[in-house]
Design a protein around this motif. Structure first.
Motif, PDB file in Angstrom:
ATOM      1  N   GLY A 182       0.801  -1.216   0.000  1.00  0.00           N
ATOM      2  CA  GLY A 182       0.000   0.000   0.000  1.00  0.00           C
ATOM      3  C   GLY A 182       0.832   1.263   0.000  1.00  0.00           C
ATOM      4  N   ALA A 183       0.302   2.349  -0.604  1.00  0.00           N
ATOM      5  CA  ALA A 183       0.870   3.701  -0.566  1.00  0.00           C
ATOM      6  C   ALA A 183       2.337   3.750  -0.988  1.00  0.00           C
ATOM      7  N   GLY A 184       2.705   2.906  -1.948  1.00  0.00           N
ATOM      8  CA  GLY A 184       4.082   2.923  -2.412  1.00  0.00           C
ATOM      9  C   GLY A 184       5.090   2.613  -1.323  1.00  0.00           C
ATOM     10  N   VAL A 185       4.721   1.751  -0.373  1.00  0.00           N
ATOM     11  CA  VAL A 185       5.592   1.455   0.767  1.00  0.00           C
ATOM     12  C   VAL A 185       6.722   0.526   0.339  1.00  0.00           C
ATOM     13  N   ARG A 186       7.851   0.671   1.016  1.00  0.00           N
ATOM     14  CA  ARG A 186       9.029  -0.154   0.729  1.00  0.00           C
ATOM     15  C   ARG A 186       9.644  -0.587   2.053  1.00  0.00           C
ATOM     16  N   CYS A 187       9.854  -1.905   2.203  1.00  0.00           N
ATOM     17  CA  CYS A 187      10.480  -2.468   3.401  1.00  0.00           C
ATOM     18  C   CYS A 187      11.789  -3.132   2.975  1.00  0.00           C
ATOM     19  N   GLU A 188      12.903  -2.517   3.298  1.00  0.00           N
ATOM     20  CA  GLU A 188      14.219  -3.024   2.900  1.00  0.00           C
ATOM     21  C   GLU A 188      14.867  -3.764   4.063  1.00  0.00           C
ATOM     22  N   ALA A 189      15.099  -5.064   3.870  1.00  0.00           N
ATOM     23  CA  ALA A 189      15.717  -5.878   4.920  1.00  0.00           C
ATOM     24  C   ALA A 189      17.185  -5.518   5.085  1.00  0.00           C
ATOM     25  N   LEU A 190      17.634  -5.385   6.323  1.00  0.00           N
ATOM     26  CA  LEU A 190      19.020  -5.042   6.631  1.00  0.00           C
ATOM     27  C   LEU A 190      19.750  -6.176   7.347  1.00  0.00           C
TER      28      LEU A 190
ATOM     29  N   LYS B 220      -2.881   4.591   3.188  1.00  0.00           N
ATOM     30  CA  LYS B 220      -2.865   3.490   4.141  1.00  0.00           C
ATOM     31  C   LYS B 220      -1.760   2.491   3.798  1.00  0.00           C
ATOM     32  N   VAL B 221      -1.133   1.952   4.834  1.00  0.00           N
ATOM     33  CA  VAL B 221      -0.067   0.950   4.681  1.00  0.00           C
ATOM     34  C   VAL B 221      -0.405  -0.252   5.559  1.00  0.00           C
ATOM     35  N   SER B 222      -0.234  -1.448   4.998  1.00  0.00           N
ATOM     36  CA  SER B 222      -0.405  -2.692   5.760  1.00  0.00           C
ATOM     37  C   SER B 222       0.965  -3.317   6.017  1.00  0.00           C
ATOM     38  N   ILE B 223       1.193  -3.695   7.264  1.00  0.00           N
ATOM     39  CA  ILE B 223       2.457  -4.325   7.660  1.00  0.00           C
ATOM     40  C   ILE B 223       2.139  -5.629   8.376  1.00  0.00           C
ATOM     41  N   ALA B 224       2.747  -6.729   7.928  1.00  0.00           N
ATOM     42  CA  ALA B 224       2.525  -8.045   8.524  1.00  0.00           C
ATOM     43  C   ALA B 224       3.864  -8.684   8.856  1.00  0.00           C
TER      44      ALA B 224
ATOM     45  N   LEU C 269       8.681 -26.285  11.395  1.00  0.00           N
ATOM     46  CA  LEU C 269       8.211 -26.942  12.613  1.00  0.00           C
ATOM     47  C   LEU C 269       6.933 -26.285  13.119  1.00  0.00           C
ATOM     48  N   ILE C 270       6.959 -24.973  13.189  1.00  0.00           N
ATOM     49  CA  ILE C 270       5.798 -24.227  13.656  1.00  0.00           C
ATOM     50  C   ILE C 270       5.939 -22.776  13.179  1.00  0.00           C
ATOM     51  N   GLU C 271       4.813 -22.166  12.825  1.00  0.00           N
ATOM     52  CA  GLU C 271       4.817 -20.774  12.374  1.00  0.00           C
ATOM     53  C   GLU C 271       3.773 -19.990  13.153  1.00  0.00           C
ATOM     54  N   LYS C 272       4.210 -18.872  13.691  1.00  0.00           N
ATOM     55  CA  LYS C 272       3.305 -18.020  14.463  1.00  0.00           C
ATOM     56  C   LYS C 272       2.345 -17.311  13.512  1.00  0.00           C
ATOM     57  N   PRO C 273       1.050 -17.215  13.858  1.00  0.00           N
ATOM     58  CA  PRO C 273       0.120 -16.445  13.016  1.00  0.00           C
ATOM     59  C   PRO C 273       0.640 -15.022  12.800  1.00  0.00           C
ATOM     60  N   PRO C 274       0.454 -14.465  11.602  1.00  0.00           N
ATOM     61  CA  PRO C 274       1.013 -13.132  11.301  1.00  0.00           C
ATOM     62  C   PRO C 274       0.524 -12.065  12.283  1.00  0.00           C
ATOM     63  N   VAL C 275       1.453 -11.195  12.652  1.00  0.00           N
ATOM     64  CA  VAL C 275       1.119  -9.999  13.444  1.00  0.00           C
ATOM     65  C   VAL C 275       0.908  -8.872  12.434  1.00  0.00           C
ATOM     66  N   THR C 276      -0.302  -8.358  12.341  1.00  0.00           N
ATOM     67  CA  THR C 276      -0.633  -7.380  11.305  1.00  0.00           C
ATOM     68  C   THR C 276      -0.994  -6.029  11.903  1.00  0.00           C
ATOM     69  N   ALA C 277      -0.796  -4.985  11.106  1.00  0.00           N
ATOM     70  CA  ALA C 277      -1.157  -3.628  11.518  1.00  0.00           C
ATOM     71  C   ALA C 277      -1.395  -2.785  10.276  1.00  0.00           C
ATOM     72  N   ARG C 278      -2.272  -1.780  10.388  1.00  0.00           N
ATOM     73  CA  ARG C 278      -2.521  -0.811   9.325  1.00  0.00           C
ATOM     74  C   ARG C 278      -2.245   0.579   9.880  1.00  0.00           C
ATOM     75  N   VAL C 279      -1.403   1.322   9.185  1.00  0.00           N
ATOM     76  CA  VAL C 279      -1.024   2.656   9.642  1.00  0.00           C
ATOM     77  C   VAL C 279      -1.232   3.659   8.512  1.00  0.00           C
ATOM     78  N   GLU C 280      -1.313   4.917   8.875  1.00  0.00           N
ATOM     79  CA  GLU C 280      -1.529   5.996   7.921  1.00  0.00           C
ATOM     80  C   GLU C 280      -0.204   6.671   7.595  1.00  0.00           C
ATOM     81  N   VAL C 281       0.071   6.846   6.308  1.00  0.00           N
ATOM     82  CA  VAL C 281       1.239   7.605   5.867  1.00  0.00           C
ATOM     83  C   VAL C 281       0.813   9.058   5.680  1.00  0.00           C
ATOM     84  N   ALA C 282       1.445   9.973   6.403  1.00  0.00           N
ATOM     85  CA  ALA C 282       1.073  11.385   6.344  1.00  0.00           C
ATOM     86  C   ALA C 282       1.673  12.048   5.105  1.00  0.00           C
ATOM     87  N   PRO C 283       1.004  13.073   4.555  1.00  0.00           N
ATOM     88  CA  PRO C 283       1.592  13.817   3.432  1.00  0.00           C
ATOM     89  C   PRO C 283       2.750  14.665   3.919  1.00  0.00           C
ATOM     90  N   PRO C 284       3.660  15.064   3.044  1.00  0.00           N
ATOM     91  CA  PRO C 284       4.772  15.930   3.466  1.00  0.00           C
ATOM     92  C   PRO C 284       4.247  17.245   4.039  1.00  0.00           C
TER      93      PRO C 284
END
Length: 254
Positions: free
Chosen positions: A115-123, A150-154, A168-183
């Motif tokens: 959502g909203a052109g979001v980018r998550c870069e792993a470090l 709006k941005v969705s993060i899981a 072996l086992i996977e935890k159910p996703p932890v999800t959240a929706r947040v608002e990206v503010a304009p500049p």
């Protein structure tokens, strides 16, 4: 002469033939079933290995950045998102959330953003070891957004069997929706104009070889206009010269 048996003898022979045929068919079916059926307990070693590995897991703690604390702004510098898996427990700090999670093996953590052109870069590496209660591992991402919305993060956390891809086992996703503010200061028609421009450029880019970019189209229009203007002037000069020659030709000569 040799006397033939009576009706009873013939019936007995027929029954014996039928029984022999049935016995042959039964033997054939049994052999075929044994060939097609998998060996009994073929999955048992695998099942036992998974069960044993799961028993060796223990409850650890998942501490992660609360997505609501990111305070994302369109076009601004990315915000850090951190995840920790610990064998023991600690208090969550400001801007953090926590929950129980399985530990005691190789742990994989993924962050999914949309959502909203979001980018998550792993470090950091996706999979790390948390083998004992004294172990811990940390994952980091840079999270940024190109536009307001709006941005969705899981967040998903997975425990693997050794260094294999067996889960072996996977935890159910932890999800959240947040608002990206304009500049700051980017409101009203200017914000809508920028959104439209992003849409146009994004469409041109997605078309690839089937369409030229917006800048190429603009340059082409300007070039055509500039080339047509001198041509029009040349046509005007030519018409003037023709009319002058005609006027001289028609003047009476003395």
């Amino acid at each position: 002469m040799i006397a033939t048996g009576g009706p009873g003898s013939r019936i007995s022979c027929a029954l014996a033939s039928v029984l022999a045929a049935m016995l042959a068919v039964g033997v054939s079916l049994t052999v075929l079933a044994k060939r097609e059926a998998p060996p009994a307990g073929a999955q048992q070693p695998y099942v036992e290995e998974i069960q044993l590995a799961r028993k060796e897991l223990f409850q650890g703690q998942l501490v992660y950045t609360d997505a609501r604390s990111l305070e994302l702004v369109a076009g601004a510098e990315p915000s850090p998102f951190q995840v920790q898996v610990l064998g023991s427990w600690r208090s969550a700090g400001p801007g953090e959330a926590e929950s129980p999670v399985s530990a005691g093996g190789q742990i994989g953590v993924k962050l999914h953003c949309s959502g909203a052109g979001v980018r998550c870069e792993a470090l950091s590496s996706e999979r790390q070891n948390v083998l004992s209660k004294s172990d811990s591992a940390t994952w980091m991402w840079d999270v940024g957004a190109a536009r307001a919305g709006k941005v969705s993060i899981a967040l998903t956390v997975t425990a693997y069997l050794g260094d294999s891809d067996t889960v072996l086992i996977e935890k159910p996703p932890v999800t959240a929706r947040v608002e990206v503010a304009p500049p700051p200061g980017d409101t009203g028609w200017t914000s809508r104009a920028k959104d439209a421009w992003h849409w146009v450029t994004g469409t041109a880019t997605s078309l690839g070889g089937l369409a030229m970019s917006v800048s190429a189209i603009t340059a082409l229009v300007v070039m055509v206009v500039r080339r047509r203007a001198p041509a029009a002037d040349t046509d005007t000069d030519t018409d003037t010269e023709d009319r002058t020659r005609d006027a001289v030709r028609d003047e009476p000569r003395g």
